[in-house]
Design an enzyme around this catalytic site. Sequence first.
Site, PDB file in Angstrom:
ATOM      1  N   LYS A 149       0.881  -1.192   0.000  1.00 15.80           N
ATOM      2  CA  LYS A 149       0.000   0.000   0.000  1.00 15.80           C
ATOM      3  C   LYS A 149       0.910   1.232   0.000  1.00 15.80           C
ATOM      4  O   LYS A 149       1.450   1.610   1.027  1.00 15.80           O
ATOM      5  CB  LYS A 149      -0.873  -0.037   1.265  1.00 15.80           C
ATOM      6  CG  LYS A 149      -2.199   0.670   1.132  1.00 15.80           C
ATOM      7  CD  LYS A 149      -2.151   2.131   0.821  1.00 15.80           C
ATOM      8  CE  LYS A 149      -1.883   3.011   2.020  1.00 15.80           C
ATOM      9  NZ  LYS A 149      -1.730   4.445   1.658  1.00 15.80           N
ATOM     10  N   CYS A 176      13.802  10.618   6.930  1.00 15.90           N
ATOM     11  CA  CYS A 176      13.623  10.200   8.329  1.00 15.90           C
ATOM     12  C   CYS A 176      14.913  10.332   9.122  1.00 15.90           C
ATOM     13  O   CYS A 176      14.895  10.628  10.307  1.00 15.90           O
ATOM     14  CB  CYS A 176      13.106   8.778   8.377  1.00 15.90           C
ATOM     15  SG  CYS A 176      14.093   7.685   7.371  1.00 15.90           S
ATOM     16  N   GLU A 214       9.616   1.374  10.773  1.00 17.53           N
ATOM     17  CA  GLU A 214      10.665   2.379  10.543  1.00 17.53           C
ATOM     18  C   GLU A 214       9.977   3.724  10.695  1.00 17.53           C
ATOM     19  O   GLU A 214       9.185   4.117   9.848  1.00 17.53           O
ATOM     20  CB  GLU A 214      11.215   2.255   9.113  1.00 17.53           C
ATOM     21  CG  GLU A 214      11.829   0.928   8.800  1.00 17.53           C
ATOM     22  CD  GLU A 214      13.243   0.810   9.328  1.00 17.53           C
ATOM     23  OE1 GLU A 214      13.789   1.808   9.840  1.00 17.53           O
ATOM     24  OE2 GLU A 214      13.784  -0.293   9.241  1.00 17.53           O
ATOM     25  N   GLU A 239      10.261  16.251  15.151  1.00 19.84           N
ATOM     26  CA  GLU A 239      10.619  16.083  13.751  1.00 19.84           C
ATOM     27  C   GLU A 239       9.819  17.061  12.899  1.00 19.84           C
ATOM     28  O   GLU A 239       8.595  17.132  13.012  1.00 19.84           O
ATOM     29  CB  GLU A 239      10.291  14.651  13.328  1.00 19.84           C
ATOM     30  CG  GLU A 239      10.663  14.364  11.910  1.00 19.84           C
ATOM     31  CD  GLU A 239      10.410  12.916  11.547  1.00 19.84           C
ATOM     32  OE1 GLU A 239       9.298  12.429  11.786  1.00 19.84           O
ATOM     33  OE2 GLU A 239      11.336  12.274  11.024  1.00 19.84           O
TER      34      GLU A 239
END
Length: 492
Positions: A177, A286, A252, A385
Amino acid sequence: MREKLFIDGRWVSPAKGGTFEVIDPASEAIIHRAPAGTADDIDLAVRAARQAFDHGPWPRMTGKQRAAVLRRIAEIILERKQELARLEVMDNGKPLPEAVWDIEDTAGCFSFYAGLAQEMDAKPEEVIPLAEPRFSAKVVQEPVGVAGAIIPWNYPLLMASWKVAPALAAGCTMVLKPSELTPLTALELGAIVEQAGLPAGVLNIVTGLGPDAGQPLSEHPGIDKIAFTGSVPTGAKIMAAAARDIKNVSLELGGKSPFVVFADSDIDKAVEWIMFGIFWNQGQVCSATSRVLVEESLYPALLERLVAEAAKIKIGNGLDDGTLLGPLVSRGQYEKVVAAIERGRAEGATVAAGGGRPPGLNTGYFLEPTVMTDMAEDNFVWREEIFGPVVCVKSFRDEAEAIRMSNDSRFGLAAAVMSKDRARAERVARAFRAGIVWINCSQPTFTEAPWGGYKQSGIGRELGRWGLSNYLETKQTTTFESEEPWGWYIKE
Ligand code: NAD
Protein backbone atom coordinates in the site's frame (compact mmCIF):
# COMPACT_ATOMS: atom_id res chain seq x y z
CA MET A 1 -0.07 6.74 -15.51
CA ARG A 2 -2.10 3.79 -14.33
CA GLU A 3 -5.75 3.81 -13.37
CA LYS A 4 -6.12 0.33 -11.96
CA LEU A 5 -4.94 -1.69 -9.00
CA PHE A 6 -2.62 -4.67 -9.48
CA ILE A 7 -4.21 -7.71 -7.83
CA ASP A 8 -3.53 -11.39 -8.55
CA GLY A 9 -1.53 -10.53 -11.66
CA ARG A 10 -4.39 -8.53 -13.16
CA TRP A 11 -5.18 -4.82 -13.47
CA VAL A 12 -8.53 -4.25 -11.77
CA SER A 13 -10.69 -1.22 -11.01
CA PRO A 14 -11.24 -0.51 -7.31
CA ALA A 15 -14.40 -2.15 -5.97
CA LYS A 16 -15.98 1.18 -5.08
CA GLY A 17 -14.71 2.84 -8.28
CA GLY A 18 -13.19 5.81 -6.43
CA THR A 19 -10.13 7.86 -7.31
CA PHE A 20 -7.92 10.37 -5.53
CA GLU A 21 -6.03 13.32 -7.00
CA VAL A 22 -2.31 13.17 -7.67
CA ILE A 23 -0.82 16.67 -7.51
CA ASP A 24 2.49 17.90 -8.91
CA PRO A 25 3.91 19.83 -5.93
CA ALA A 26 5.88 22.19 -8.19
CA SER A 27 2.87 23.42 -10.19
CA GLU A 28 0.02 22.42 -7.85
CA ALA A 29 -1.66 20.94 -10.98
CA ILE A 30 -3.69 17.74 -10.78
CA ILE A 31 -1.70 15.36 -12.96
CA HIS A 32 -3.63 12.14 -12.43
CA ARG A 33 -6.54 10.49 -10.65
CA ALA A 34 -5.24 7.32 -9.04
CA PRO A 35 -7.42 4.32 -8.09
CA ALA A 36 -8.67 4.56 -4.51
CA GLY A 37 -8.58 1.06 -3.08
CA THR A 38 -10.68 0.27 0.00
CA ALA A 39 -11.21 -2.67 2.37
CA ASP A 40 -12.81 -4.80 -0.39
CA ASP A 41 -9.77 -4.43 -2.63
CA ILE A 42 -7.40 -5.11 0.26
CA ASP A 43 -9.38 -8.27 1.02
CA LEU A 44 -9.10 -9.40 -2.60
CA ALA A 45 -5.37 -8.67 -2.62
CA VAL A 46 -4.74 -10.51 0.67
CA ARG A 47 -6.69 -13.53 -0.60
CA ALA A 48 -4.61 -13.54 -3.80
CA ALA A 49 -1.38 -13.29 -1.80
CA ARG A 50 -2.58 -16.06 0.55
CA GLN A 51 -3.42 -18.36 -2.36
CA ALA A 52 -0.04 -17.62 -3.99
CA PHE A 53 1.74 -18.39 -0.73
CA ASP A 54 -0.20 -21.50 0.24
CA HIS A 55 -0.48 -23.09 -3.20
CA GLY A 56 1.61 -21.14 -5.73
CA PRO A 57 5.13 -21.82 -6.98
CA TRP A 58 6.94 -18.81 -5.48
CA PRO A 59 7.71 -20.05 -1.93
CA ARG A 60 8.57 -23.49 -3.32
CA MET A 61 11.11 -22.29 -5.87
CA THR A 62 14.83 -22.45 -5.20
CA GLY A 63 16.55 -19.23 -4.19
CA LYS A 64 18.27 -19.26 -7.57
CA GLN A 65 14.95 -19.32 -9.39
CA ARG A 66 13.62 -16.42 -7.32
CA ALA A 67 16.90 -14.55 -7.85
CA ALA A 68 16.46 -14.75 -11.62
CA VAL A 69 13.10 -12.94 -11.37
CA LEU A 70 14.49 -10.34 -8.93
CA ARG A 71 17.40 -9.66 -11.30
CA ARG A 72 14.99 -9.22 -14.19
CA ILE A 73 13.00 -6.72 -12.10
CA ALA A 74 16.24 -4.78 -11.47
CA GLU A 75 17.06 -4.80 -15.20
CA ILE A 76 13.65 -3.49 -16.22
CA ILE A 77 13.85 -0.74 -13.59
CA LEU A 78 17.21 0.35 -15.03
CA GLU A 79 15.84 0.19 -18.60
CA ARG A 80 13.03 2.53 -17.53
CA LYS A 81 15.23 4.66 -15.24
CA GLN A 82 14.71 8.08 -16.83
CA GLU A 83 10.96 7.64 -17.19
CA LEU A 84 10.53 6.38 -13.61
CA ALA A 85 12.73 9.20 -12.27
CA ARG A 86 10.62 11.83 -14.06
CA LEU A 87 7.43 10.31 -12.64
CA GLU A 88 9.00 10.45 -9.19
CA VAL A 89 9.82 14.16 -9.64
CA MET A 90 6.28 14.99 -10.80
CA ASP A 91 4.80 13.08 -7.90
CA ASN A 92 7.20 13.97 -5.08
CA GLY A 93 8.93 17.18 -6.24
CA LYS A 94 12.54 16.09 -5.66
CA PRO A 95 15.28 17.26 -8.06
CA LEU A 96 15.72 14.93 -11.05
CA PRO A 97 19.31 13.85 -10.26
CA GLU A 98 18.13 12.72 -6.80
CA ALA A 99 15.26 10.80 -8.39
CA VAL A 100 17.65 9.12 -10.84
CA TRP A 101 19.81 8.14 -7.89
CA ASP A 102 16.75 6.71 -6.11
CA ILE A 103 15.82 4.59 -9.13
CA GLU A 104 19.37 3.26 -9.41
CA ASP A 105 19.29 2.40 -5.70
CA THR A 106 15.93 0.68 -6.18
CA ALA A 107 17.38 -1.54 -8.91
CA GLY A 108 20.43 -2.12 -6.68
CA CYS A 109 18.17 -3.25 -3.86
CA PHE A 110 16.48 -5.89 -6.06
CA SER A 111 19.91 -7.09 -7.29
CA PHE A 112 21.28 -7.27 -3.75
CA TYR A 113 18.37 -9.39 -2.50
CA ALA A 114 18.65 -11.58 -5.62
CA GLY A 115 22.15 -12.38 -4.32
CA LEU A 116 20.85 -13.21 -0.84
CA ALA A 117 18.03 -15.37 -2.28
CA GLN A 118 20.61 -17.37 -4.17
CA GLU A 119 22.82 -17.72 -1.09
CA MET A 120 19.88 -19.29 0.76
CA ASP A 121 20.23 -22.38 -1.45
CA ALA A 122 23.79 -22.94 -0.19
CA LYS A 123 22.72 -23.23 3.45
CA PRO A 124 19.33 -24.88 3.45
CA GLU A 125 19.72 -26.11 7.03
CA GLU A 126 22.00 -25.63 10.00
CA VAL A 127 22.84 -28.47 12.39
CA ILE A 128 22.73 -27.35 16.03
CA PRO A 129 25.09 -29.20 18.38
CA LEU A 130 23.22 -30.53 21.43
CA ALA A 131 24.56 -31.54 24.84
CA GLU A 132 22.24 -34.58 24.78
CA PRO A 133 23.72 -37.22 22.39
CA ARG A 134 20.46 -39.13 21.80
CA PHE A 135 19.00 -36.18 19.91
CA SER A 136 19.96 -34.17 16.86
CA ALA A 137 18.66 -30.76 15.94
CA LYS A 138 18.67 -28.64 12.83
CA VAL A 139 17.34 -25.23 11.96
CA VAL A 140 15.81 -24.02 8.71
CA GLN A 141 14.56 -20.60 7.77
CA GLU A 142 11.27 -20.32 5.96
CA PRO A 143 9.27 -17.41 4.56
CA VAL A 144 7.07 -15.74 7.15
CA GLY A 145 4.04 -15.95 4.84
CA VAL A 146 1.86 -13.15 3.50
CA ALA A 147 3.34 -9.73 4.26
CA GLY A 148 1.65 -6.35 4.18
CA ALA A 149 3.79 -3.28 3.40
CA ILE A 150 2.69 0.29 4.04
CA ILE A 151 5.12 2.95 2.85
CA PRO A 152 5.56 6.76 2.84
CA TRP A 153 6.05 9.32 0.09
CA ASN A 154 9.62 10.59 0.57
CA TYR A 155 11.34 7.91 -1.55
CA PRO A 156 8.32 6.31 -3.21
CA LEU A 157 9.82 3.50 -5.30
CA LEU A 158 12.94 3.07 -3.16
CA MET A 159 10.89 2.58 0.04
CA ALA A 160 8.78 0.01 -1.82
CA SER A 161 11.94 -1.89 -2.81
CA TRP A 162 13.26 -1.99 0.77
CA LYS A 163 10.24 -4.14 1.63
CA VAL A 164 9.29 -5.85 -1.63
CA ALA A 165 12.80 -7.08 -2.55
CA PRO A 166 13.66 -8.89 0.73
CA ALA A 167 10.11 -10.24 1.08
CA LEU A 168 10.22 -11.75 -2.41
CA ALA A 169 13.77 -13.01 -1.89
CA ALA A 170 12.60 -14.83 1.26
CA GLY A 171 9.71 -16.46 -0.62
CA CYS A 172 6.93 -14.40 0.91
CA THR A 173 3.99 -12.96 -0.97
CA MET A 174 2.94 -9.37 -0.37
CA VAL A 175 0.31 -6.65 -0.50
CA LEU A 176 1.88 -3.20 -0.96
CA LYS A 177 0.00 0.00 0.00
CA PRO A 178 1.92 3.06 -1.25
CA SER A 179 1.38 6.57 0.09
CA GLU A 180 -1.61 8.39 -1.38
CA LEU A 181 0.71 11.36 -2.00
CA THR A 182 2.97 9.38 -4.36
CA PRO A 183 1.24 6.39 -5.97
CA LEU A 184 2.63 6.66 -9.52
CA THR A 185 5.85 4.64 -9.52
CA ALA A 186 4.48 1.98 -7.16
CA LEU A 187 1.78 1.20 -9.74
CA GLU A 188 4.51 1.00 -12.40
CA LEU A 189 6.17 -1.61 -10.21
CA GLY A 190 3.11 -3.79 -10.92
CA ALA A 191 3.84 -3.60 -14.65
CA ILE A 192 7.54 -4.26 -14.01
CA VAL A 193 7.01 -7.43 -11.96
CA GLU A 194 4.44 -8.61 -14.51
CA GLN A 195 6.99 -8.18 -17.30
CA ALA A 196 9.67 -9.89 -15.20
CA GLY A 197 7.49 -13.01 -14.90
CA LEU A 198 6.64 -12.87 -11.20
CA PRO A 199 3.81 -15.40 -10.65
CA ALA A 200 0.31 -13.95 -10.19
CA GLY A 201 -0.62 -12.98 -6.64
CA VAL A 202 2.96 -12.80 -5.33
CA LEU A 203 2.99 -8.98 -5.32
CA ASN A 204 -0.30 -7.08 -5.15
CA ILE A 205 -0.41 -3.29 -5.21
CA VAL A 206 -3.36 -1.38 -3.78
CA THR A 207 -3.21 2.42 -3.82
CA GLY A 208 -5.56 4.33 -1.54
CA LEU A 209 -5.87 6.54 1.52
CA GLY A 210 -4.37 5.54 4.86
CA PRO A 211 -7.58 4.95 6.82
CA ASP A 212 -9.39 3.39 3.80
CA ALA A 213 -6.68 1.04 2.50
CA GLY A 214 -3.77 1.07 4.97
CA GLN A 215 -5.87 0.40 8.06
CA PRO A 216 -7.77 -2.59 6.59
CA LEU A 217 -4.43 -4.04 5.50
CA SER A 218 -2.91 -3.69 8.97
CA GLU A 219 -6.04 -5.25 10.50
CA HIS A 220 -6.50 -8.08 8.00
CA PRO A 221 -6.34 -11.50 9.68
CA GLY A 222 -5.01 -13.06 6.44
CA ILE A 223 -1.58 -11.49 6.71
CA ASP A 224 1.25 -12.83 8.84
CA LYS A 225 3.45 -9.77 8.94
CA ILE A 226 3.13 -6.02 8.58
CA ALA A 227 6.08 -3.83 7.62
CA PHE A 228 5.58 -0.09 7.94
CA THR A 229 7.56 3.07 7.27
CA GLY A 230 6.04 6.39 8.22
CA SER A 231 5.14 8.56 11.18
CA VAL A 232 5.12 7.55 14.85
CA PRO A 233 1.34 8.06 15.36
CA THR A 234 0.51 5.84 12.37
CA GLY A 235 3.13 3.31 13.48
CA ALA A 236 1.42 3.11 16.88
CA LYS A 237 -1.97 2.48 15.22
CA ILE A 238 -0.49 -0.24 13.04
CA MET A 239 1.15 -1.94 16.00
CA ALA A 240 -2.13 -1.83 17.93
CA ALA A 241 -4.02 -3.30 14.95
CA ALA A 242 -1.38 -6.02 14.57
CA ALA A 243 -1.61 -6.85 18.27
CA ARG A 244 -5.11 -8.26 17.82
CA ASP A 245 -3.83 -11.37 16.11
CA ILE A 246 -0.15 -11.11 17.08
CA LYS A 247 1.16 -10.26 13.63
CA ASN A 248 4.88 -9.99 13.19
CA VAL A 249 5.64 -6.23 12.99
CA SER A 250 8.56 -4.15 11.79
CA LEU A 251 8.45 -0.35 11.99
CA GLU A 252 10.67 2.38 10.54
CA LEU A 253 9.51 5.63 12.09
CA GLY A 254 10.69 9.18 12.53
CA GLY A 255 13.79 10.82 13.91
CA LYS A 256 15.34 14.02 15.23
CA SER A 257 18.90 13.13 14.51
CA PRO A 258 21.89 15.07 15.86
CA PHE A 259 25.07 16.02 14.00
CA VAL A 260 27.94 16.82 16.40
CA VAL A 261 30.70 18.96 14.87
CA PHE A 262 33.93 19.34 16.85
CA ALA A 263 36.08 22.46 16.47
CA ASP A 264 38.92 20.59 14.76
CA SER A 265 36.67 19.89 11.74
CA ASP A 266 37.35 21.39 8.34
CA ILE A 267 34.69 24.08 8.02
CA ASP A 268 34.02 23.50 4.28
CA LYS A 269 33.47 19.79 4.81
CA ALA A 270 31.33 20.39 7.88
CA VAL A 271 29.03 22.86 6.11
CA GLU A 272 28.72 20.61 3.04
CA TRP A 273 27.71 17.55 5.11
CA ILE A 274 25.41 19.60 7.36
CA MET A 275 23.61 20.83 4.24
CA PHE A 276 23.45 17.36 2.70
CA GLY A 277 22.15 16.10 6.02
CA ILE A 278 19.12 18.40 6.02
CA PHE A 279 18.46 19.91 2.58
CA TRP A 280 18.73 16.74 0.47
CA ASN A 281 15.21 15.63 -0.55
CA GLN A 282 13.95 18.94 0.95
CA GLY A 283 14.80 17.57 4.40
CA GLN A 284 12.00 15.01 4.04
CA VAL A 285 14.29 12.25 5.20
CA CYS A 286 13.62 10.20 8.33
CA SER A 287 17.34 10.16 9.14
CA ALA A 288 17.90 13.88 8.37
CA THR A 289 20.41 15.38 10.81
CA SER A 290 18.08 18.21 11.77
CA ARG A 291 19.85 19.13 15.04
CA VAL A 292 23.39 20.40 14.55
CA LEU A 293 25.59 20.74 17.63
CA VAL A 294 28.76 22.76 17.08
CA GLU A 295 31.65 23.10 19.52
CA GLU A 296 31.62 26.63 20.97
CA SER A 297 34.83 27.94 19.39
CA LEU A 298 33.74 26.96 15.85
CA TYR A 299 30.09 28.01 16.23
CA PRO A 300 30.19 31.66 14.99
CA ALA A 301 32.27 30.97 11.87
CA LEU A 302 30.35 27.81 11.00
CA LEU A 303 26.97 29.47 11.39
CA GLU A 304 28.00 32.41 9.21
CA ARG A 305 29.19 30.04 6.48
CA LEU A 306 26.11 27.81 6.71
CA VAL A 307 23.77 30.80 6.38
CA ALA A 308 25.72 32.07 3.36
CA GLU A 309 25.76 28.66 1.62
CA ALA A 310 22.09 27.92 2.33
CA ALA A 311 21.13 31.14 0.57
CA LYS A 312 22.94 29.97 -2.61
CA ILE A 313 20.95 26.75 -3.06
CA LYS A 314 19.06 26.80 -6.35
CA ILE A 315 15.37 26.28 -5.65
CA GLY A 316 12.88 25.33 -8.36
CA ASN A 317 11.01 22.68 -10.28
CA GLY A 318 12.83 19.38 -9.84
CA LEU A 319 12.81 18.89 -13.63
CA ASP A 320 14.75 22.13 -14.26
CA ASP A 321 18.49 21.92 -14.79
CA GLY A 322 20.55 22.77 -11.73
CA THR A 323 17.71 22.60 -9.18
CA LEU A 324 19.04 21.47 -5.81
CA LEU A 325 15.90 22.02 -3.73
CA GLY A 326 12.43 21.22 -5.03
CA PRO A 327 9.03 21.84 -3.46
CA LEU A 328 7.77 19.96 -0.40
CA VAL A 329 5.58 17.02 -1.27
CA SER A 330 2.16 18.52 -0.57
CA ARG A 331 0.26 21.55 0.68
CA GLY A 332 -0.31 19.74 3.96
CA GLN A 333 3.39 19.10 4.45
CA TYR A 334 4.24 22.71 3.48
CA GLU A 335 1.76 24.07 6.01
CA LYS A 336 3.05 21.70 8.70
CA VAL A 337 6.65 22.82 8.19
CA VAL A 338 5.76 26.55 8.09
CA ALA A 339 3.71 26.12 11.30
CA ALA A 340 6.67 24.41 12.98
CA ILE A 341 8.99 27.31 12.08
CA GLU A 342 6.43 29.79 13.44
CA ARG A 343 6.03 27.81 16.64
CA GLY A 344 9.80 27.63 17.09
CA ARG A 345 10.04 31.39 16.62
CA ALA A 346 7.19 31.99 19.08
CA GLU A 347 9.03 29.83 21.62
CA GLY A 348 12.14 32.03 21.29
CA ALA A 349 14.19 30.71 18.37
CA THR A 350 15.80 32.96 15.76
CA VAL A 351 15.41 32.31 12.04
CA ALA A 352 18.96 32.96 10.84
CA ALA A 353 18.27 32.03 7.19
CA GLY A 354 15.22 31.33 5.04
CA GLY A 355 11.98 30.58 6.82
CA GLY A 356 9.58 31.55 4.04
CA ARG A 357 8.58 31.20 0.43
CA PRO A 358 11.45 31.85 -2.00
CA PRO A 359 10.97 35.16 -3.84
CA GLY A 360 9.47 34.70 -7.31
CA LEU A 361 8.09 31.20 -6.65
CA ASN A 362 4.45 31.94 -5.94
CA THR A 363 3.03 28.60 -7.06
CA GLY A 364 4.16 25.25 -5.71
CA TYR A 365 5.01 24.15 -2.20
CA PHE A 366 8.41 25.83 -2.14
CA LEU A 367 10.18 26.75 1.06
CA GLU A 368 13.59 28.37 1.51
CA PRO A 369 16.35 26.35 3.18
CA THR A 370 15.97 27.43 6.78
CA VAL A 371 18.53 27.75 9.57
CA MET A 372 17.27 28.29 13.13
CA THR A 373 19.34 29.22 16.16
CA ASP A 374 19.06 30.41 19.78
CA MET A 375 16.41 27.88 20.76
CA ALA A 376 16.17 26.38 24.23
CA GLU A 377 16.43 22.61 24.47
CA ASP A 378 12.70 22.37 25.12
CA ASN A 379 11.80 24.37 22.01
CA PHE A 380 9.42 22.50 19.69
CA VAL A 381 11.83 22.78 16.74
CA TRP A 382 14.70 21.27 18.73
CA ARG A 383 12.63 18.32 19.97
CA GLU A 384 10.13 17.42 17.24
CA GLU A 385 10.62 16.08 13.75
CA ILE A 386 9.81 18.81 11.20
CA PHE A 387 10.41 16.76 8.03
CA GLY A 388 11.39 19.77 5.92
CA PRO A 389 14.49 21.83 5.01
CA VAL A 390 14.86 23.25 8.51
CA VAL A 391 18.04 22.83 10.53
CA CYS A 392 18.43 23.84 14.18
CA VAL A 393 21.94 24.81 15.29
CA LYS A 394 23.21 25.01 18.87
CA SER A 395 26.64 25.17 20.44
CA PHE A 396 28.12 22.78 23.02
CA ARG A 397 30.95 23.12 25.53
CA ASP A 398 32.52 19.67 25.64
CA GLU A 399 32.15 16.07 24.52
CA ALA A 400 30.02 15.06 27.51
CA GLU A 401 27.56 17.87 26.86
CA ALA A 402 27.38 17.01 23.14
CA ILE A 403 26.54 13.39 23.97
CA ARG A 404 23.95 14.37 26.57
CA MET A 405 22.20 16.79 24.19
CA SER A 406 22.33 14.30 21.30
CA ASN A 407 20.72 11.49 23.27
CA ASP A 408 18.11 13.71 24.91
CA SER A 409 15.37 12.69 22.45
CA ARG A 410 12.55 10.19 22.28
CA PHE A 411 13.92 9.24 18.85
CA GLY A 412 17.05 7.25 18.06
CA LEU A 413 17.17 6.69 14.32
CA ALA A 414 20.46 8.28 13.25
CA ALA A 415 23.32 10.46 14.48
CA ALA A 416 26.50 11.92 13.00
CA VAL A 417 29.80 13.18 14.34
CA MET A 418 32.63 15.08 12.67
CA SER A 419 36.16 15.43 14.03
CA LYS A 420 39.73 14.98 12.79
CA ASP A 421 40.38 13.06 16.04
CA ARG A 422 39.29 9.59 14.96
CA ALA A 423 39.40 8.12 18.47
CA ARG A 424 37.07 10.85 19.75
CA ALA A 425 34.73 10.39 16.78
CA GLU A 426 34.57 6.64 17.47
CA ARG A 427 33.93 7.28 21.17
CA VAL A 428 31.04 9.62 20.43
CA ALA A 429 29.70 7.21 17.79
CA ARG A 430 29.56 4.48 20.46
CA ALA A 431 27.85 6.80 22.91
CA PHE A 432 24.99 7.72 20.54
CA ARG A 433 21.73 5.89 21.28
CA ALA A 434 20.85 5.48 17.59
CA GLY A 435 20.67 2.69 15.03
CA ILE A 436 22.56 4.47 12.24
CA VAL A 437 25.71 6.48 12.95
CA TRP A 438 27.83 8.44 10.48
CA ILE A 439 31.40 9.59 11.08
CA ASN A 440 32.60 12.59 9.05
CA CYS A 441 29.50 12.49 6.83
CA SER A 442 25.70 12.36 7.06
CA GLN A 443 23.13 10.32 5.11
CA PRO A 444 25.04 7.97 2.75
CA THR A 445 23.04 4.71 2.90
CA PHE A 446 24.13 1.34 1.61
CA THR A 447 21.89 -1.62 0.82
CA GLU A 448 24.35 -3.97 2.52
CA ALA A 449 24.14 -2.32 5.98
CA PRO A 450 21.25 -2.51 8.49
CA TRP A 451 18.80 0.40 8.71
CA GLY A 452 16.50 1.17 11.63
CA GLY A 453 16.16 2.95 14.92
CA TYR A 454 16.39 2.81 18.70
CA LYS A 455 13.62 4.10 21.00
CA GLN A 456 10.54 5.51 19.24
CA SER A 457 12.27 5.40 15.86
CA GLY A 458 11.12 1.87 15.27
CA ILE A 459 11.37 -1.87 15.68
CA GLY A 460 13.59 -4.14 13.61
CA ARG A 461 16.05 -3.45 10.81
CA GLU A 462 15.69 -3.22 7.06
CA LEU A 463 18.41 -3.68 4.40
CA GLY A 464 21.33 -6.08 4.41
CA ARG A 465 20.85 -9.60 5.75
CA TRP A 466 18.83 -8.06 8.59
CA GLY A 467 16.24 -6.96 6.04
CA LEU A 468 15.92 -10.54 4.80
CA SER A 469 15.50 -11.86 8.36
CA ASN A 470 12.45 -9.59 8.66
CA TYR A 471 10.66 -11.93 6.25
CA LEU A 472 11.93 -15.26 7.59
CA GLU A 473 10.66 -17.56 10.31
CA THR A 474 13.06 -19.88 12.11
CA LYS A 475 12.07 -23.55 12.40
CA GLN A 476 13.94 -26.07 14.51
CA THR A 477 13.54 -29.79 14.01
CA THR A 478 14.62 -32.09 16.86
CA THR A 479 15.01 -35.82 16.11
CA PHE A 480 15.27 -38.66 18.61
CA GLU A 481 18.16 -40.61 17.10
CA SER A 482 18.39 -43.39 19.71
CA GLU A 483 16.94 -46.89 19.34
CA GLU A 484 16.45 -47.00 23.13
CA PRO A 485 12.91 -46.59 24.54
CA TRP A 486 12.24 -43.19 26.12
CA GLY A 487 11.02 -44.93 29.27
CA TRP A 488 9.05 -42.15 31.00
CA TYR A 489 5.61 -43.78 31.20
CA ILE A 490 6.35 -47.21 29.84
CA LYS A 491 9.11 -48.89 31.77
CA GLU A 492 10.62 -52.12 30.51
P1 NAD B 1 2.22 8.61 7.55
O1 NAD B 1 2.40 7.84 8.78
O2 NAD B 1 1.19 9.68 7.52
O3 NAD B 1 1.89 7.68 6.32
C1 NAD B 1 2.68 6.56 5.98
C2 NAD B 1 1.80 5.54 5.30
O4 NAD B 1 0.84 5.08 6.23
C3 NAD B 1 1.03 6.05 4.09
O5 NAD B 1 1.00 5.04 3.11
C4 NAD B 1 -0.37 6.25 4.66
O6 NAD B 1 -1.39 6.14 3.70
C5 NAD B 1 -0.46 5.13 5.66
N1 NAD B 1 -1.44 5.34 6.72
C6 NAD B 1 -1.92 6.50 7.24
N2 NAD B 1 -2.82 6.26 8.22
C7 NAD B 1 -2.90 4.91 8.35
C8 NAD B 1 -3.62 4.05 9.22
N3 NAD B 1 -4.45 4.51 10.15
N4 NAD B 1 -3.43 2.71 9.10
C9 NAD B 1 -2.58 2.21 8.17
N5 NAD B 1 -1.88 2.99 7.31
C10 NAD B 1 -2.03 4.32 7.41
O7 NAD B 1 3.65 9.19 7.22
P2 NAD B 1 4.06 10.07 5.97
O8 NAD B 1 3.53 11.44 6.22
O9 NAD B 1 3.73 9.39 4.69
O10 NAD B 1 5.65 10.04 6.08
C11 NAD B 1 6.36 10.92 6.91
C12 NAD B 1 6.82 10.21 8.16
O11 NAD B 1 7.46 8.98 7.85
C13 NAD B 1 7.84 11.00 8.90
O12 NAD B 1 7.47 11.08 10.25
C14 NAD B 1 9.14 10.23 8.73
O13 NAD B 1 10.03 10.32 9.78
C15 NAD B 1 8.70 8.85 8.53
N6 NAD B 1 9.64 8.12 7.68
C16 NAD B 1 10.46 7.22 8.28
C17 NAD B 1 11.38 6.50 7.52
C18 NAD B 1 12.31 5.50 8.16
O14 NAD B 1 13.00 4.79 7.47
N7 NAD B 1 12.34 5.38 9.46
C19 NAD B 1 11.43 6.70 6.15
C20 NAD B 1 10.58 7.61 5.58
C21 NAD B 1 9.67 8.31 6.37
